[in-house]
Write an enzyme that holds these catalytic residues in place. Structure first.
Site, PDB file in Angstrom:
ATOM      1  N   GLU A   1      69.645  16.288 -14.889  1.00 22.71           N
ATOM      2  CA  GLU A   1      70.473  16.371 -16.095  1.00 22.71           C
ATOM      3  C   GLU A   1      69.854  17.276 -17.155  1.00 22.71           C
ATOM      4  O   GLU A   1      70.549  18.055 -17.803  1.00 22.71           O
ATOM      5  CB  GLU A   1      70.703  14.969 -16.667  1.00 22.71           C
TER       6      GLU A   1
ATOM      7  N   GLU B   1      70.381  20.839 -15.965  1.00 29.50           N
ATOM      8  CA  GLU B   1      71.780  21.268 -16.065  1.00 29.50           C
ATOM      9  C   GLU B   1      72.200  21.539 -17.499  1.00 29.50           C
ATOM     10  O   GLU B   1      72.922  22.495 -17.775  1.00 29.50           O
ATOM     11  CB  GLU B   1      72.695  20.205 -15.446  1.00 29.50           C
ATOM     12  N   GLU B   2      71.783  20.686 -18.428  1.00 29.14           N
ATOM     13  CA  GLU B   2      72.248  20.810 -19.806  1.00 29.14           C
ATOM     14  C   GLU B   2      71.481  21.838 -20.619  1.00 29.14           C
ATOM     15  O   GLU B   2      72.046  22.467 -21.514  1.00 29.14           O
ATOM     16  CB  GLU B   2      72.205  19.448 -20.501  1.00 29.14           C
TER      17      GLU B   2
END
Length: 343
Positions: free
Chosen positions: A216, A219-220
């Site tokens: 995460e 990805e962010e």
């Protein structure tokens, strides 16, 4: 009139009268273009005697008393708890499936089976209504199938419920300058509110918590990280389609520092002094956000504050898994490992 004896075939009389079924099969199209019964009904065949006239009248004489009804059961496998599992893999007409299901339920009842699980791939959704009419209920659905269940005994339904929780993570990532990695979201309840928050996300099916946290963040924000500890977790209820929610606050160590934010979901991303993050009105006024901020800053200032670290292990079935434990207990695991090696 010369008569020829046709080869014996097998045909299912379910749901259509014998005369109606045979008439619908043989009335049209012309004889030269008629499909073979074995092609139209490859898996459901019964004994029917047919006489074909060689005259121009193209007469059909059917001996109805040769039609024999015979139960056709659904293929199933036993589960570990006295029930059966049916995986529907081949296309079936609902008019054919309904009597097969009824006959199968009677058969399973006589065998003393308990629960019935029917897995219907999405391409066989035409069978849902027939199953529901026989007393099946929805258990759960995935993108590619629907699971229906049926409890046979006249006792309390003991079939296990569907998964009750969704699992999420929040990533606390701090660099050596005391700056924390934060984002602003384009969607959701924090959209347009100017709130800077930790990167968050949902753990995917078959994914470990520590792996999900690393993914995460990447990805962010584009930041590479190394998982360290679970600092805290929270449980809430009725948060997502009546499901409960487990949220793990994870501490990660950054391995890169150049932010490349995701454009689809993230409005902005930056490194922010932790004091500025904690001073945001929403963080100070929201009890849970405030508690999490205090736990994170306490951990960053005092490494003796122990969280839960992942230990790679295996389950009883031999699958890889992680056991999360407090670092203060690491000496117990070390002693146990040494004893196994000596033994």
């Amino acid at each position: 009139m010369q008569r020829l004896r046709a080869t014996a075939i097998r045909l299912s009389p379910y749901h259509l009268g014998k005369k109606t079924l045979l008439a619908s099969l043989f009335a049209v199209p012309p004889l030269s273009k008629r499909p073979r019964l074995c092609d139209r009904f490859p898996s459901l065949i019964r004994n029917v005697s047919i006489s074909v006239s060689t005259s121009g009248a193209k007469e059909f004489v059917v001996s109805e008393n040769t039609v024999q009804q015979e139960e056709v059961l659904l293929s199933s496998v036993d589960d570990l708890h006295g029930g059966v599992i049916v995986n529907v893999e081949q296309p079936l007409d609902s008019m054919v499936f309904a009597p097969m299901l009824k006959a199968s339920i009677s058969h399973w009842t006589q065998q003393g089976k308990r629960g019935v699980w029917i897995k219907l791939p999405i391409q066989h959704a035409n069978l849902v209504e027939a199953a529901v009419k026989e007393g099946f209920r929805y258990h759960h659905a995935e993108p590619d199938y629907l699971m229906l269940v049926y409890w046979i005994p006249e006792t309390t339904d003991m079939l296990p419920a569907n998964a009750s929780h969704r699992v999420g993570i929040g990533a606390f990532v701090m660099n050596s300058q005391g700056e924390v990695l934060v984002v602003q979201e384009k969607n959701g309840k924090f959209k347009g509110k100017g709130l800077w928050k930790f990167p968050t996300g949902v753990v995917e099916e078959g994914e470990d918590i520590c792996t999900a946290a690393i993914r995460e963040v990447k990805e962010e924000t584009g930041i590479e990280t190394e998982f360290e500890e679970v600092l805290a977790f929270r449980q809430s209820h009725k948060s997502f389609f009546r499901k409960s929610d487990l949220f793990f606050v994870c501490m990660l160590r950054p391995r890169s520092f150049d932010i490349q934010k995701q454009t689809l979901e993230i409005e902005a991303a930056q490194w922010m002094p932790f004091e500025d993050y904690a001073a945001q009105p929403f963080v100070r006024e929201n009890e849970m956000f405030n508690y999490v901020a205090k736990i994170c800053i306490a951990k960053s200032e005092n490494d003796d504050v122990a969280g839960f670290s992942p230990l790679s292990t295996t389950t009883a079935s031999g699958q890889k898994s992680y056991l999360y434990f407090c670092r203060d207990l690491k000496h117990l695991l070390t002693c146990d490992s040494q004893q196994r090696q000596e033994g």
